[in-house]
Design an enzyme around this catalytic site. Structure first.
Site, PDB file in Angstrom:
ATOM      1  N   ASN A 107      57.311 116.875  46.724  1.00  0.00           N
ATOM      2  CA  ASN A 107      58.450 117.813  46.285  1.00  0.00           C
ATOM      3  C   ASN A 107      58.711 117.869  44.845  1.00  0.00           C
ATOM      4  OD1 ASN A 107      60.842 119.093  46.426  1.00  0.00           O
ATOM      5  ND2 ASN A 107      62.024 117.169  46.884  1.00  0.00           N
ATOM      6  N   LYS A 155      60.667 119.881  43.830  1.00  0.00           N
ATOM      7  CA  LYS A 155      62.177 120.306  43.312  1.00  0.00           C
ATOM      8  C   LYS A 155      62.242 121.421  42.310  1.00  0.00           C
ATOM      9  CE  LYS A 155      63.147 115.478  43.640  1.00  0.00           C
ATOM     10  NZ  LYS A 155      64.287 114.461  43.902  1.00  0.00           N
ATOM     11  N   HIS A 191      67.386 118.760  52.570  1.00  0.00           N
ATOM     12  CA  HIS A 191      67.220 117.438  51.564  1.00  0.00           C
ATOM     13  C   HIS A 191      68.668 116.884  51.146  1.00  0.00           C
ATOM     14  CE1 HIS A 191      66.011 115.586  47.737  1.00  0.00           C
ATOM     15  NE2 HIS A 191      64.995 115.436  48.212  1.00  0.00           N
ATOM     16  N   GLU A 194      69.651 116.718  48.260  1.00  0.00           N
ATOM     17  CA  GLU A 194      70.178 117.528  46.999  1.00  0.00           C
ATOM     18  C   GLU A 194      70.702 119.013  47.110  1.00  0.00           C
ATOM     19  OE1 GLU A 194      66.403 117.096  44.709  1.00  0.00           O
ATOM     20  OE2 GLU A 194      66.919 114.843  44.269  1.00  0.00           O
ATOM     21  N   GLU A 226      65.348 109.367  53.654  1.00  0.00           N
ATOM     22  CA  GLU A 226      65.639 109.067  52.122  1.00  0.00           C
ATOM     23  C   GLU A 226      67.032 108.730  51.766  1.00  0.00           C
ATOM     24  OE1 GLU A 226      62.676 112.083  49.893  1.00  0.00           O
ATOM     25  OE2 GLU A 226      64.492 113.247  50.670  1.00  0.00           O
ATOM     26  N   GLY A 271      65.034 109.445  43.006  1.00  0.00           N
ATOM     27  CA  GLY A 271      65.032 109.520  41.594  1.00  0.00           C
ATOM     28  C   GLY A 271      65.781 108.609  40.603  1.00  0.00           C
ATOM     29  N   SER A 286      61.947 107.293  45.402  1.00  0.00           N
ATOM     30  CA  SER A 286      61.295 106.580  44.149  1.00  0.00           C
ATOM     31  C   SER A 286      59.989 105.840  44.676  1.00  0.00           C
ATOM     32  CB  SER A 286      62.064 105.238  43.623  1.00  0.00           C
ATOM     33  OG  SER A 286      63.313 106.169  43.153  1.00  0.00           O
TER      34      SER A 286
HETATM   35  C1  PEP Z   1      62.529 113.599  46.712  1.00  0.00           C
HETATM   36  O1  PEP Z   1      62.364 114.359  46.036  1.00  0.00           O
HETATM   37  O2  PEP Z   1      63.145 113.562  47.820  1.00  0.00           O
HETATM   38  C2  PEP Z   1      62.368 112.050  46.110  1.00  0.00           C
HETATM   39  C3  PEP Z   1      62.345 111.098  47.052  1.00  0.00           C
HETATM   40  O3  PEP Z   1      62.149 111.914  44.841  1.00  0.00           O
HETATM   41  P1  PEP Z   1      61.822 110.750  43.943  1.00  0.00           P
HETATM   42  O4  PEP Z   1      60.289 110.357  44.694  1.00  0.00           O
HETATM   43  O5  PEP Z   1      61.736 111.063  42.632  1.00  0.00           O
HETATM   44  O6  PEP Z   1      63.024 109.539  44.387  1.00  0.00           O
END
Ligand code: PEP
Length: 239
Positions: free
Chosen positions: A7, A9, A93, A95, A158, A164, A195
């Site tokens: 992803n 982003k 997601h 975000e 998640e 992040g 992460s």
């Molecule tokens: C994500 O973008 O859904 C995500 C899990 O990001 P990260 O791996 O940076 O935590």
């Protein structure tokens, strides 16, 4: 097969995607245990098609409108994603839930629109710090609806506090949540996100009810993504 979803982003550029693909494509051809999907920002989808078509790497988007083509300024329809060969799309997601207020039936309708155009939705659920499994139960039911129309689509667990932050959920938490989701959504492979790095992916992909990972930060450059893919492949090979 273990899913590894990148992803990106709101990151990347034409030159970054070219360099990434030039490293990824030869590597992926040596990794039989992982299926990679690179979800790029909309402007880079056509370039992703040019770089990945016929290589074994899939490409996708990070959002889709639940509406059909028409007067919806700024939105991108599932038909458009299909037109540029996207195979997957991330839906709901955290975000987007945070930045755009997405939830409930809106998330479900996005996934339905994707599926109707042959695109696999990756439905994201996750609890904030201090919230319980009940939030996950509600989000899963809202996202999937009652009619089974989304059977086969991917889910991603998640936890918000792990995205992040460098604070990966521990194995026991991931296993508990994935068992719970597998119980209420038995027809959906469930990925973990939060992460994930080359250091922890080997353990995560071998946990029960984990069908892969959704990777943000570590997926944007081959310096971090290549070791992560190698570690996932190796772990699955020795499982
Ligand atoms: C994500 O973008 O859904 C995500 C899990 O990001 P990260 O791996 O940076 O935590």
């Amino acid at each position: 097969m273990t899913w590894i979803i990148a992803n990106w982003k709101m990151q990347g550029s034409v030159s970054a995607l070219r360099a990434f693909a030039e490293g990824l494509v030869p590597l992926v051809s040596t990794l039989s245990r992982v299926q990679v999907v690179v979800c790029v920002p909309f402007p880079y989808l056509l370039l992703a098609r040019d770089m990945f078509q016929g290589t074994g790497v899939f490409w996708g988007a990070q959002d889709v409108s639940p509406l059909s083509n028409g007067p919806h300024t700024g939105d991108v329809s599932a038909a458009m994603l299909q037109d540029v060969g996207a195979t997957h799309v991330i839906v709901g997601h955290s975000e987007r839930r945070r930045d755009h207020g997405e939830r409930g039936a809106w998330v479900h309708d996005k996934a339905l629109a994707a599926k109707a155009h042959g695109i696999v939705p990756i439905l994201c659920v996750g609890e904030a710090e201090g919230q319980t499994q009940r939030v996950i139960t509600r989000q899963v039911h809202e996202a999937l609806g009652e009619d089974g129309a989304l059977a086969g689509s991917l889910m991603a667990y998640e936890p918000l506090w792990a995205i992040g932050t460098g604070k990966t959920a521990d194995g026991a938490t991931i296993a508990t949540m994935h068992r719970h989701i597998a119980h209420i959504a038995p027809h959906h492979p469930v990925l973990y996100g939060g992460s994930v790095t080359a250091d922890n992916v080997g353990t995560i992909v071998n946990l029960p009810h984990v069908s892969g990972v959704l990777v943000g930060g570590a997926s944007v450059r081959m310096e971090t993504f290549a070791p992560l893919l190698l570690a996932a492949h190796k772990a699955r090979e020795s499982a």
